[in-house]
Motif scaffolding. Structure first.
Motif, PDB file in Angstrom:
ATOM      1  N   LYS A 117       0.839  -1.191   0.000  1.00 58.15           N
ATOM      2  CA  LYS A 117       0.000   0.000   0.000  1.00 58.15           C
ATOM      3  C   LYS A 117       0.885   1.256   0.000  1.00 58.15           C
ATOM      4  O   LYS A 117       1.873   1.321   0.734  1.00 58.15           O
ATOM      5  CB  LYS A 117      -0.860  -0.032   1.266  1.00 58.15           C
ATOM      6  CG  LYS A 117      -1.849   1.092   1.371  1.00 58.15           C
ATOM      7  CD  LYS A 117      -2.582   1.000   2.697  1.00 58.15           C
ATOM      8  CE  LYS A 117      -3.465   2.214   2.907  1.00 58.15           C
ATOM      9  NZ  LYS A 117      -3.895   2.344   4.300  1.00 58.15           N
ATOM     10  N   LYS A 118       0.541   2.194  -0.843  1.00 58.05           N
ATOM     11  CA  LYS A 118       1.251   3.463  -1.017  1.00 58.05           C
ATOM     12  C   LYS A 118       2.662   3.284  -1.582  1.00 58.05           C
ATOM     13  O   LYS A 118       3.504   4.175  -1.482  1.00 58.05           O
ATOM     14  CB  LYS A 118       1.318   4.289   0.283  1.00 58.05           C
ATOM     15  CG  LYS A 118       0.005   4.560   0.968  1.00 58.05           C
ATOM     16  CD  LYS A 118      -1.129   4.966   0.061  1.00 58.05           C
ATOM     17  CE  LYS A 118      -0.991   6.325  -0.536  1.00 58.05           C
ATOM     18  NZ  LYS A 118      -2.154   6.588  -1.468  1.00 58.05           N
ATOM     19  N   GLY A 119       2.901   2.132  -2.164  1.00 55.04           N
ATOM     20  CA  GLY A 119       4.227   1.894  -2.731  1.00 55.04           C
ATOM     21  C   GLY A 119       4.369   2.404  -4.154  1.00 55.04           C
ATOM     22  O   GLY A 119       5.479   2.612  -4.647  1.00 55.04           O
ATOM     23  N   GLY A 120       3.227   2.583  -4.821  1.00 48.30           N
ATOM     24  CA  GLY A 120       3.245   2.966  -6.230  1.00 48.30           C
ATOM     25  C   GLY A 120       2.536   1.913  -7.067  1.00 48.30           C
ATOM     26  O   GLY A 120       2.780   1.773  -8.266  1.00 48.30           O
ATOM     27  N   LYS A 146      -4.537  -5.974  -8.885  1.00 47.48           N
ATOM     28  CA  LYS A 146      -3.708  -5.446  -7.797  1.00 47.48           C
ATOM     29  C   LYS A 146      -4.565  -5.176  -6.581  1.00 47.48           C
ATOM     30  O   LYS A 146      -5.655  -4.594  -6.657  1.00 47.48           O
ATOM     31  CB  LYS A 146      -2.963  -4.182  -8.243  1.00 47.48           C
ATOM     32  CG  LYS A 146      -3.731  -2.876  -8.124  1.00 47.48           C
ATOM     33  CD  LYS A 146      -3.007  -1.878  -7.226  1.00 47.48           C
ATOM     34  CE  LYS A 146      -3.751  -0.549  -7.130  1.00 47.48           C
ATOM     35  NZ  LYS A 146      -3.464   0.205  -5.933  1.00 47.48           N
ATOM     36  N   ARG A 151       8.691   0.642  -1.213  1.00 50.90           N
ATOM     37  CA  ARG A 151       9.123   2.035  -1.154  1.00 50.90           C
ATOM     38  C   ARG A 151       9.707   2.241   0.241  1.00 50.90           C
ATOM     39  O   ARG A 151       9.289   1.540   1.185  1.00 50.90           O
ATOM     40  CB  ARG A 151       7.864   2.886  -1.349  1.00 50.90           C
ATOM     41  CG  ARG A 151       8.035   4.369  -1.352  1.00 50.90           C
ATOM     42  CD  ARG A 151       6.644   4.977  -1.470  1.00 50.90           C
ATOM     43  NE  ARG A 151       6.666   6.411  -1.644  1.00 50.90           N
ATOM     44  CZ  ARG A 151       5.584   7.171  -1.642  1.00 50.90           C
ATOM     45  NH1 ARG A 151       4.396   6.622  -1.491  1.00 50.90           N
ATOM     46  NH2 ARG A 151       5.675   8.480  -1.797  1.00 50.90           N
ATOM     47  N   SER A 155       3.159   8.642   3.634  1.00 47.12           N
ATOM     48  CA  SER A 155       2.173   8.645   2.552  1.00 47.12           C
ATOM     49  C   SER A 155       0.836   8.063   3.035  1.00 47.12           C
ATOM     50  O   SER A 155      -0.244   8.600   2.744  1.00 47.12           O
ATOM     51  CB  SER A 155       2.722   7.828   1.380  1.00 47.12           C
ATOM     52  OG  SER A 155       1.742   7.644   0.400  1.00 47.12           O
ATOM     53  N   PHE A 203       5.599  13.947 -11.416  1.00 49.45           N
ATOM     54  CA  PHE A 203       5.658  12.486 -11.571  1.00 49.45           C
ATOM     55  C   PHE A 203       5.624  12.138 -13.050  1.00 49.45           C
ATOM     56  O   PHE A 203       5.138  12.919 -13.869  1.00 49.45           O
ATOM     57  CB  PHE A 203       4.463  11.831 -10.884  1.00 49.45           C
ATOM     58  CG  PHE A 203       4.616  11.728  -9.392  1.00 49.45           C
ATOM     59  CD1 PHE A 203       5.222  10.609  -8.826  1.00 49.45           C
ATOM     60  CD2 PHE A 203       4.177  12.751  -8.559  1.00 49.45           C
ATOM     61  CE1 PHE A 203       5.374  10.511  -7.451  1.00 49.45           C
ATOM     62  CE2 PHE A 203       4.334  12.662  -7.184  1.00 49.45           C
ATOM     63  CZ  PHE A 203       4.932  11.536  -6.623  1.00 49.45           C
ATOM     64  N   PRO A 204       6.107  10.942 -13.358  1.00 52.09           N
ATOM     65  CA  PRO A 204       5.947  10.513 -14.751  1.00 52.09           C
ATOM     66  C   PRO A 204       4.486  10.211 -15.055  1.00 52.09           C
ATOM     67  O   PRO A 204       3.754   9.736 -14.190  1.00 52.09           O
ATOM     68  CB  PRO A 204       6.795   9.232 -14.836  1.00 52.09           C
ATOM     69  CG  PRO A 204       6.944   8.754 -13.435  1.00 52.09           C
ATOM     70  CD  PRO A 204       6.811   9.944 -12.540  1.00 52.09           C
ATOM     71  N   SER A 239      -5.092  11.869  -5.798  1.00 55.61           N
ATOM     72  CA  SER A 239      -4.699  11.166  -4.574  1.00 55.61           C
ATOM     73  C   SER A 239      -3.374  10.435  -4.721  1.00 55.61           C
ATOM     74  O   SER A 239      -2.907   9.792  -3.786  1.00 55.61           O
ATOM     75  CB  SER A 239      -5.800  10.182  -4.166  1.00 55.61           C
ATOM     76  OG  SER A 239      -5.923   9.191  -5.149  1.00 55.61           O
ATOM     77  N   GLY A 281       0.505  11.022  -5.510  1.00 60.91           N
ATOM     78  CA  GLY A 281       1.517  12.064  -5.633  1.00 60.91           C
ATOM     79  C   GLY A 281       1.134  13.302  -4.834  1.00 60.91           C
ATOM     80  O   GLY A 281       1.380  14.429  -5.257  1.00 60.91           O
TER      81      GLY A 281
HETATM   82  N1  LIG Z   1       3.565   8.121 -11.868  1.00 58.16           N
HETATM   83  C1  LIG Z   1       3.094   8.336 -10.631  1.00 58.16           C
HETATM   84  N2  LIG Z   1       2.128   9.259 -10.421  1.00 58.16           N
HETATM   85  C2  LIG Z   1       1.672   9.468  -9.184  1.00 58.16           C
HETATM   86  N3  LIG Z   1       2.097   8.805  -8.099  1.00 58.16           N
HETATM   87  C3  LIG Z   1       3.049   7.889  -8.264  1.00 58.16           C
HETATM   88  C4  LIG Z   1       3.576   7.611  -9.528  1.00 58.16           C
HETATM   89  N4  LIG Z   1       4.509   6.659  -9.388  1.00 58.16           N
HETATM   90  C5  LIG Z   1       4.556   6.354  -8.107  1.00 58.16           C
HETATM   91  N5  LIG Z   1       3.684   7.096  -7.417  1.00 58.16           N
HETATM   92  C6  LIG Z   1       3.499   6.997  -5.984  1.00 58.16           C
HETATM   93  O1  LIG Z   1       2.410   6.142  -5.754  1.00 58.16           O
HETATM   94  C7  LIG Z   1       1.990   6.433  -4.442  1.00 58.16           C
HETATM   95  C8  LIG Z   1       0.636   5.814  -4.211  1.00 58.16           C
HETATM   96  O2  LIG Z   1       0.835   4.438  -4.119  1.00 58.16           O
HETATM   97  P1  LIG Z   1      -0.256   3.386  -4.459  1.00 58.16           P
HETATM   98  O3  LIG Z   1      -0.781   3.608  -5.824  1.00 58.16           O
HETATM   99  O4  LIG Z   1       0.337   2.052  -4.199  1.00 58.16           O
HETATM  100  O5  LIG Z   1      -1.360   3.726  -3.389  1.00 58.16           O
HETATM  101  S1  LIG Z   1      -2.560   2.788  -2.943  1.00 58.16           S
HETATM  102  O6  LIG Z   1      -2.021   1.802  -2.032  1.00 58.16           O
HETATM  103  O7  LIG Z   1      -3.150   2.191  -4.119  1.00 58.16           O
HETATM  104  O8  LIG Z   1      -3.474   3.696  -2.241  1.00 58.16           O
HETATM  105  C9  LIG Z   1       2.018   7.922  -4.373  1.00 58.16           C
HETATM  106  O9  LIG Z   1       2.223   8.273  -3.034  1.00 58.16           O
HETATM  107  P2  LIG Z   1       2.094   9.775  -2.514  1.00 58.16           P
HETATM  108  O10 LIG Z   1       3.239  10.532  -3.145  1.00 58.16           O
HETATM  109  O11 LIG Z   1       2.256   9.709  -1.051  1.00 58.16           O
HETATM  110  O12 LIG Z   1       0.774  10.270  -2.934  1.00 58.16           O
HETATM  111  C10 LIG Z   1       3.157   8.287  -5.295  1.00 58.16           C
HETATM  112  O13 LIG Z   1       4.309   8.723  -4.620  1.00 58.16           O
END
Ligand SMILES: Nc1ncnc2c1ncn2[C@@H]1O[C@H](COP(=O)(O)OS(=O)(=O)O)[C@@H](OP(=O)(O)O)[C@H]1O
Length: 549
Positions: free
Chosen positions: A124-127, A359, A387, A395, A493-494, A511, A513
């Motif tokens: 969770k919140k790993g990307g 996922k 992460r 996060s 972010f990309p 939500s 980034g």
């Molecule tokens: N391309 C891109 N765009 C936006 N965000 C990106 C991207 N790649 C990785 N991340 C990072 O993904 C974090 C959210 O993680 P998750 O998608 O795993 O969250 S969740 O568990 O599904 O809620 C989110 O965390 P936060 O920065 O805390 O919002 C991002 O840092």
């Protein structure tokens, strides 16, 4: 004479049989051609389905799926002893599914529904969302957009539910009780996906992009929605709803936070939450959910304060009431157009050579999940986006804070005892980041070679590079490359130049980034000290140094 006559007849018969052989050949060739073009699959054939289901095998490392039986006794034999009973039972259950479900039509569209061959199990919140969206660009990947939560929350519904769920089909023209906006008659030209993400079980996010809304008169409603209705089930399981200002025949205690409103954009600022009689939800779920599904550039998220499962249950209960069909819960991929009706699937259909994915990041920290996934298939490929656990915890906290602004500060929550600096490992934001501990649980069932660890940091700094490893691991051609990404300065972010099903560049939603709150340096230091040994252990276990310091 008799002899001559016999010869003559025989010759005649020969000629006849030549003709019949000729016609048989034509029929055979036509049939083979027909099947080769894939049309045989459209014929609902219990036997065919049963066999293709049984003959499907999960791919060996680095290869495409091959047809071989996935579920057999060897699964049970290969399992560590203590779980054999469970698996025997599960295999029995699965076999039962074969025999029970083969009259379900899974071929009513192109492709078959398969169990996922690969799952993004965390963290969770790993990307994880970024990774999934990047993967969906690949033509050989079919991934469910929503998080099915099958192996942690809905396991008791059975594998049948997981694979086949596709229960609602409704001619939506006109639906009973529709409001004047007529959004239900919309035609989602480019319905992409409905996300249904969770955080601590209390948030529902539904996003939709590039769909067109048309009223019955083909007026483009062009609505943008800032919020979507959140429904709650009453204790007696009768769903209640909805727009607080409109509800009738329901006691106030039955109506919690319910909103469903488009943002002001010059169109249709009225509430779409037309509903709410004691009869239930005839209008509202359709009005709100379908409106959102079909709304033009529905970009913002719909956040509800109720647990997501309640939300979906209530929504589907609403559908059930209207359609008189049995609904099962989950918002996921959907098929069809609003004007024809719609259906939700957990599993998308795949064609030969495509892999099915899902996922659900909470699987990684769910104790029962490894055993359950193993019971489905020990060949399942598992992807974990990791992460820096400190950033991840922040996060996670940021997400919770966004829903509950009165939440205590991070430092108040992170310490069990602030004077001693003892970290509170009972806090999920902290606990999730002890990756080594959770990994141990998975390694009891899966060899390391079945797992791929994706660096959440590199997914941001070098998405193409990280995607290369992922595609290799999945045995896919490296299709998603540098040319698919651009760095969006505003977002930081990309983003994808051309996301799946879309023609325009797109970044992840708001939500993803988010800016994190400031955390005092000494708190970060203490947390880093706490995680260091666990991180080192994780590096050892995975053979990878993620460089978190
Ligand atoms: N391309 C891109 N765009 C936006 N965000 C990106 C991207 N790649 C990785 N991340 C990072 O993904 C974090 C959210 O993680 P998750 O998608 O795993 O969250 S969740 O568990 O599904 O809620 C989110 O965390 P936060 O920065 O805390 O919002 C991002 O840092």
């Amino acid at each position: 004479m008799g002899c001559w006559s016999t010869r003559f007849n025989f010759g005649h018969l020969k000629a006849q049989s030549k003709v019949s052989v000729f016609f048989t050949m034509i029929i055979l060739f036509t049939y083979v051609f027909y099947c080769l073009t894939g049309y045989c699959d459209l014929i609902p054939s219990p036997l065919h389905e049963l066999q293709s289901f049984k003959n499907k095998r999960y791919p060996e490392e680095g290869s495409k799926p091959q047809p071989v039986a996935p579920w057999n006794r060897s699964i049970v034999r290969d399992l560590p002893g203590s779980n054999q009973d469970f698996l025997s039972q599960n295999v029995e259950e699965t076999n039962h599914i074969y025999s029970d479900s083969y009259n379900l039509s899974v071929f009513n569209n192109f492709g078959n529904k398969e169990f996922p061959q690969a799952i993004i199990i965390g963290v969770k919140k790993g990307g994880t969302r970024a990774l999934l969206e990047f993967l969906r660009v690949h033509p050989d990947v079919r991934a469910v957009g929503a998080e099915p939560h099958f192996f942690d929350r809905f396991y008791e519904k059975g594998l049948e539910w997981y694979r086949f769920q596709n229960v609602f089909k409704q001619k939506a023209s006109p639906l009973p009780g529709m409001d004047a906006h007529g959004a239900l008659l919309a035609e989602p030209a480019h319905a992409t996906h409905v996300h249904h993400t969770h955080s601590e079980g209390s948030m529902v996010t539904v996003t939709m992009a590039e769909a067109k809304v048309r009223s019955p008169g083909h007026r483009n409603l062009g609505g943008r929605f800032s919020e979507l209705t959140c429904l709650e089930q009453s204790p007696c399981q009768r769903p209640v709803c909805c727009d607080g200002s409109r509800h009738r025949n329901l006691s106030d205690t039955q109506v919690r936070k319910i909103t469903c409103k488009p943002t002001a954009n010059g169109h249709d600022n009225g509430s779409y939450g037309a509903c709410c009689t004691s009869q239930g939800l005839q209008n509202l779920p359709f009005a709100c959910i379908m409106t959102s599904l079909c709304s033009l550039e529905f970009t913002s998220s719909a956040e509800c304060t109720q647990p997501d499962s309640m939300f979906t249950q209530a929504v589907f209960e609403g559908f059930r009431l209207v359609s008189k069909e049995i609904m099962k819960e989950s918002i996921s991929n959907w098929e069809g157009s609003c004007s024809e009706g719609m259906s939700w699937n957990i599993m998308p259909r795949t064609l030969e050579g495509q892999i099915t994915m899902e996922k659900t990041p909470s699987y990684f920290v769910t104790r029962e999940a490894p055993r359950r996934v193993y019971a489905m298939s020990r060949h399942t490929k598992l992807i974990v986006v990791v992460r820096d656990p400190v950033t991840r915890a922040i996060s996670d906290y940021t997400q919770t804070l966004s829903k509950s602004p009165s939440l205590p500060s991070f430092q108040d929550l992170v310490f069990r005892n602030s004077s001693t600096g003892l970290i509170d490992t009972a806090w999920s934001a902290v606990r999730i980041g002890i990756y080594a501990k959770h990994l141990e649980n998975w390694l009891r069932f899966f060899p390391l070679s079945r797992l791929l660890f994706v660096s959440g940091e590199r997914l941001v700094t070098d998405p193409a590079g990280e995607m290369g490893h992922v595609q290799d691991f999945l045995g896919l051609k490296r299709v998603v490359t540098n040319k698919h990404f651009y760095f969006n300065q505003t977002k930081g972010f990309p983003c994808l130049k051309k996301p799946e099903g879309g023609s325009r560049p797109r970044c992840l939603g708001k939500s993803k980034g988010r800016a994190h709150p400031h955390i005092p340096a000494e708190v970060l230091l203490r947390l880093r000290d706490f995680y260091r040994p666990f991180n080192l252990k994780f590096y050892q276990m995975t053979g990878q140094d993620f460089g978190w310091e």
